[in-house]
Design a protein around this motif. Sequence first.
Motif, short mmCIF file in Angstrom:
data_model
loop_
_atom_site.label_atom_id
_atom_site.label_comp_id
_atom_site.label_asym_id
_atom_site.label_seq_id
_atom_site.Cartn_x
_atom_site.Cartn_y
_atom_site.Cartn_z
N SER A 83 0.83 -1.21 0.00
CA SER A 83 0.00 0.00 0.00
C SER A 83 0.86 1.26 0.00
O SER A 83 0.50 2.26 -0.63
N ALA A 84 2.00 1.22 0.68
CA ALA A 84 2.92 2.36 0.68
C ALA A 84 3.44 2.61 -0.73
O ALA A 84 3.52 3.75 -1.18
N THR A 85 3.80 1.54 -1.41
CA THR A 85 4.24 1.67 -2.80
C THR A 85 3.13 2.23 -3.67
O THR A 85 3.36 3.10 -4.52
N ALA A 86 1.92 1.75 -3.46
CA ALA A 86 0.77 2.24 -4.23
C ALA A 86 0.54 3.74 -3.99
O ALA A 86 0.17 4.47 -4.91
N ALA A 87 0.79 4.21 -2.77
CA ALA A 87 0.62 5.64 -2.47
C ALA A 87 1.61 6.48 -3.28
O ALA A 87 1.25 7.54 -3.81
N ILE A 88 2.84 6.01 -3.40
CA ILE A 88 3.84 6.75 -4.18
C ILE A 88 3.49 6.72 -5.66
O ILE A 88 3.57 7.75 -6.35
N VAL A 89 3.07 5.57 -6.16
CA VAL A 89 2.67 5.47 -7.57
C VAL A 89 1.48 6.38 -7.82
O VAL A 89 1.42 7.07 -8.84
N TRP A 90 0.53 6.41 -6.89
CA TRP A 90 -0.64 7.29 -7.04
C TRP A 90 -0.19 8.74 -7.14
O TRP A 90 -0.66 9.50 -7.99
N GLY A 91 0.76 9.15 -6.28
CA GLY A 91 1.25 10.52 -6.32
C GLY A 91 1.95 10.84 -7.63
O GLY A 91 1.77 11.92 -8.19
#
Length: 89
Positions: free
Chosen positions: A71-79
């Motif tokens: 989920s942390a990785t997904a947050a960076i990709v989302w940004g």
Amino acid sequence: MRPYLLLQVLPLVLIPLWQSIYHAPRADRAAFAAAMALYVLAKIAEVLDHQIADALGFVSGHTLKHLLATSATAAIVWGLTRRCSAGGR
């Protein structure tokens, strides 16, 4: 063990510092803040592995650690995708 601890903690200090120095866009700061919060939660889940498994019974802290890290990785990709879709501002 100290170098490993330094490797775990140093990014939590350096990333906000770097973003402050270079005036990172608000969306980038929000994405990295969310990622760092999820990372801290993942580390807590890792430390409390057996307690979480005993309390919940169907999932261990180790499993939650991997889900939170993803989920942390997904947050960076989302940004990053928000920045790219906004024209690189």
